[in-house]
Design a protein around this motif. Structure first.
Motif, PDB file in Angstrom:
ATOM      1  N   ILE A 189     -50.432  39.528 -32.054  1.00  0.00           N
ATOM      2  CA  ILE A 189     -50.012  39.950 -30.598  1.00  0.00           C
ATOM      3  C   ILE A 189     -48.719  38.917 -30.130  1.00  0.00           C
ATOM      4  CG2 ILE A 189     -50.235  40.670 -28.266  1.00  0.00           C
ATOM      5  CD1 ILE A 189     -53.307  41.407 -29.169  1.00  0.00           C
ATOM      6  N   SER A 190     -49.283  37.864 -29.609  1.00  0.00           N
ATOM      7  CA  SER A 190     -48.349  36.789 -29.164  1.00  0.00           C
ATOM      8  C   SER A 190     -49.020  35.336 -28.796  1.00  0.00           C
ATOM      9  CB  SER A 190     -47.506  37.377 -27.940  1.00  0.00           C
ATOM     10  OG  SER A 190     -48.479  37.394 -26.732  1.00  0.00           O
ATOM     11  N   PRO A 191     -48.172  34.439 -29.008  1.00  0.00           N
ATOM     12  CA  PRO A 191     -48.974  33.162 -28.495  1.00  0.00           C
ATOM     13  C   PRO A 191     -49.551  33.034 -27.005  1.00  0.00           C
ATOM     14  CG  PRO A 191     -46.756  32.756 -29.559  1.00  0.00           C
ATOM     15  CD  PRO A 191     -46.756  34.314 -29.298  1.00  0.00           C
ATOM     16  N   ASN A 192     -48.610  33.733 -26.101  1.00  0.00           N
ATOM     17  CA  ASN A 192     -49.447  33.835 -24.617  1.00  0.00           C
ATOM     18  C   ASN A 192     -50.795  34.133 -24.429  1.00  0.00           C
ATOM     19  OD1 ASN A 192     -47.195  32.604 -23.619  1.00  0.00           O
ATOM     20  ND2 ASN A 192     -45.895  34.322 -23.209  1.00  0.00           N
ATOM     21  N   TRP A 193     -50.918  35.545 -25.243  1.00  0.00           N
ATOM     22  CA  TRP A 193     -52.161  36.178 -25.488  1.00  0.00           C
ATOM     23  C   TRP A 193     -53.115  35.309 -26.121  1.00  0.00           C
ATOM     24  CZ3 TRP A 193     -53.993  40.118 -22.751  1.00  0.00           C
ATOM     25  CH2 TRP A 193     -53.345  40.776 -22.057  1.00  0.00           C
ATOM     26  N   GLY A 194     -52.720  34.775 -27.211  1.00  0.00           N
ATOM     27  CA  GLY A 194     -53.650  34.107 -27.827  1.00  0.00           C
ATOM     28  C   GLY A 194     -54.212  32.850 -27.069  1.00  0.00           C
ATOM     29  N   ARG A 195     -53.413  32.237 -26.236  1.00  0.00           N
ATOM     30  CA  ARG A 195     -53.727  31.132 -25.247  1.00  0.00           C
ATOM     31  C   ARG A 195     -54.447  31.610 -24.190  1.00  0.00           C
ATOM     32  NH1 ARG A 195     -48.615  29.370 -26.479  1.00  0.00           N
ATOM     33  NH2 ARG A 195     -47.762  30.500 -24.674  1.00  0.00           N
ATOM     34  N   ALA A 196     -54.362  33.012 -23.656  1.00  0.00           N
ATOM     35  CA  ALA A 196     -55.078  33.610 -22.719  1.00  0.00           C
ATOM     36  C   ALA A 196     -56.411  33.657 -23.308  1.00  0.00           C
ATOM     37  CB  ALA A 196     -54.492  34.774 -22.225  1.00  0.00           C
ATOM     38  N   THR A 197     -56.759  34.287 -24.575  1.00  0.00           N
ATOM     39  CA  THR A 197     -58.068  34.207 -25.239  1.00  0.00           C
ATOM     40  C   THR A 197     -59.190  33.054 -24.799  1.00  0.00           C
ATOM     41  OG1 THR A 197     -57.047  35.314 -26.691  1.00  0.00           O
ATOM     42  CG2 THR A 197     -58.966  34.781 -27.126  1.00  0.00           C
ATOM     43  N   TRP A 198     -58.362  31.853 -24.846  1.00  0.00           N
ATOM     44  CA  TRP A 198     -59.500  30.731 -24.456  1.00  0.00           C
ATOM     45  C   TRP A 198     -60.027  30.855 -23.094  1.00  0.00           C
ATOM     46  CZ3 TRP A 198     -54.699  26.680 -25.970  1.00  0.00           C
ATOM     47  CH2 TRP A 198     -54.393  27.051 -27.265  1.00  0.00           C
ATOM     48  N   ALA A 199     -59.315  31.601 -22.298  1.00  0.00           N
ATOM     49  CA  ALA A 199     -60.060  31.784 -20.869  1.00  0.00           C
ATOM     50  C   ALA A 199     -61.502  32.359 -20.848  1.00  0.00           C
ATOM     51  CB  ALA A 199     -59.214  32.312 -19.879  1.00  0.00           C
ATOM     52  N   LEU A 200     -61.583  32.926 -22.284  1.00  0.00           N
ATOM     53  CA  LEU A 200     -63.041  33.640 -22.365  1.00  0.00           C
ATOM     54  C   LEU A 200     -64.122  32.849 -22.264  1.00  0.00           C
ATOM     55  CD1 LEU A 200     -62.113  36.305 -25.222  1.00  0.00           C
ATOM     56  CD2 LEU A 200     -62.655  36.825 -23.131  1.00  0.00           C
ATOM     57  N   LEU A 201     -64.006  31.560 -22.565  1.00  0.00           N
ATOM     58  CA  LEU A 201     -64.980  30.452 -22.434  1.00  0.00           C
ATOM     59  C   LEU A 201     -65.674  30.379 -21.204  1.00  0.00           C
ATOM     60  CD1 LEU A 201     -63.222  27.596 -24.627  1.00  0.00           C
ATOM     61  CD2 LEU A 201     -65.149  29.107 -25.314  1.00  0.00           C
ATOM     62  N   PHE A 202     -64.958  30.732 -19.956  1.00  0.00           N
ATOM     63  CA  PHE A 202     -65.294  30.690 -18.816  1.00  0.00           C
ATOM     64  C   PHE A 202     -66.609  31.860 -18.588  1.00  0.00           C
ATOM     65  CE2 PHE A 202     -61.354  28.775 -17.892  1.00  0.00           C
ATOM     66  CZ  PHE A 202     -61.695  27.697 -17.372  1.00  0.00           C
ATOM     67  N   VAL A 203     -66.531  32.776 -19.497  1.00  0.00           N
ATOM     68  CA  VAL A 203     -67.404  33.887 -19.549  1.00  0.00           C
ATOM     69  C   VAL A 203     -68.464  33.535 -20.577  1.00  0.00           C
ATOM     70  CG1 VAL A 203     -67.712  36.540 -19.850  1.00  0.00           C
ATOM     71  CG2 VAL A 203     -65.811  35.640 -18.758  1.00  0.00           C
ATOM     72  N   THR A 204     -68.074  33.237 -21.966  1.00  0.00           N
ATOM     73  CA  THR A 204     -69.080  33.195 -22.872  1.00  0.00           C
ATOM     74  C   THR A 204     -69.868  31.696 -22.708  1.00  0.00           C
ATOM     75  OG1 THR A 204     -67.462  31.935 -24.209  1.00  0.00           O
ATOM     76  CG2 THR A 204     -67.545  34.332 -24.556  1.00  0.00           C
ATOM     77  N   GLY A 205     -69.322  30.803 -22.184  1.00  0.00           N
ATOM     78  CA  GLY A 205     -70.152  29.606 -22.095  1.00  0.00           C
ATOM     79  C   GLY A 205     -71.543  29.988 -21.288  1.00  0.00           C
ATOM     80  N   PRO A 206     -71.266  30.648 -19.808  1.00  0.00           N
ATOM     81  CA  PRO A 206     -72.596  30.888 -19.249  1.00  0.00           C
ATOM     82  C   PRO A 206     -73.488  31.828 -19.804  1.00  0.00           C
ATOM     83  CG  PRO A 206     -70.637  30.677 -17.647  1.00  0.00           C
ATOM     84  CD  PRO A 206     -70.437  30.685 -19.210  1.00  0.00           C
ATOM     85  N   LEU A 207     -72.949  32.654 -20.631  1.00  0.00           N
ATOM     86  CA  LEU A 207     -73.763  33.699 -21.362  1.00  0.00           C
ATOM     87  C   LEU A 207     -74.527  33.141 -22.415  1.00  0.00           C
ATOM     88  CD1 LEU A 207     -71.281  36.692 -21.343  1.00  0.00           C
ATOM     89  CD2 LEU A 207     -73.431  36.461 -19.954  1.00  0.00           C
TER      90      LEU A 207
END
Length: 219
Positions: A189-207
């Motif tokens: 897709i793009s580097p910007n979307w790739g870096r945005a994927t890292w924000a998933l840690l704010f969801v996956t971490g607590p889960l």
């Protein structure tokens, strides 16, 4: 008749009261500290960037953001290693070897951080983002390997159960998975979307934290 130990063959285990235990921890802590300190060399503003706030922030915010991210990553993994060693009664040669392998990728973080800050908004950001994501994923995977080695070689003061180990592995799984997931996202897709994927840690971490606690049977 007992066999006389070889005086030139180092022991395979180091207890807490042995100097080798302290030297191993000092080397690990020093590598984390040096890697965190070297992140500052990724910030290299030109003379013109200091002329105004708008010029400074416009040119340097990607490098500053990358610096903050990597400093957080190094600090988190140092703290995780500190907590792990705090509950160990002894170190093994295999544990030290795996720790050195992990530190190789910790020491590489300033290099990949510089690439991430330098090309964050350009077309070449794909290479920098993939290299950084792979770097962090490898640090995370090898950090998890240390937990497994500690369990299999009975290095803990109080040996955890297999269920407790699996619960901890669940808790640790989200970081490498998210960073590895960001690699195909970056390429396809793009580097910007790739870096945005890292924000998933704010969801996956607590889960994953909640799932692991339930699995281990702890509140």
């Amino acid at each position: 008749m007992a066999t006389r130990p070889d005086p030139f063959r180092p022991p395979k285990r180091f207890d807490r009261d042995q100097v080798e235990f302290g030297r191993s921890l000092a080397f690990i802590d020093a590598t984390f500290a040096i890697a965190a300190t070297l992140l500052v060399v990724t910030l290299n503003p030109s003379d013109a960037d200091w002329a105004s706030w708008s010029r400074f922030l416009g040119d340097e915010w990607p490098s500053l953001l990358s610096f903050a991210l990597s400093f957080l990553v190094i600090s988190v993994y140092w703290w995780a290693n500190h907590r792990l060693v705090a509950v160990l009664d002894t170190l093994s040669s295999r544990f030290v070897g795996c720790a050195v392998a992990m530190l190789a990728f910790v020491a590489l973080l300033p290099f990949t951080t510089e690439g991430l800050g330098e090309y964050q908004d350009g077309g070449d950001g794909t290479v920098a983002t993939v290299c950084y994501a792979g770097n962090v994923a490898l640090v995370s995977i090898l950090s998890t390997v240390l937990v497994v080695v500690s369990f299999r070689e009975h290095l803990y003061r109080v040996q955890p159960t297999e269920r407790e180990l699996r619960a901890q592995l669940i808790d640790l799984a989200d970081t490498p998975l998210v960073f590895l997931l960001s690699i195909p996202v970056t390429v396809l897709i793009s580097p910007n979307w790739g870096r945005a994927t890292w924000a998933l840690l704010f969801v996956t971490g607590p889960l994953t934290g909640r799932w692991s606690a339930r699995y281990a049977g702890r509140r």
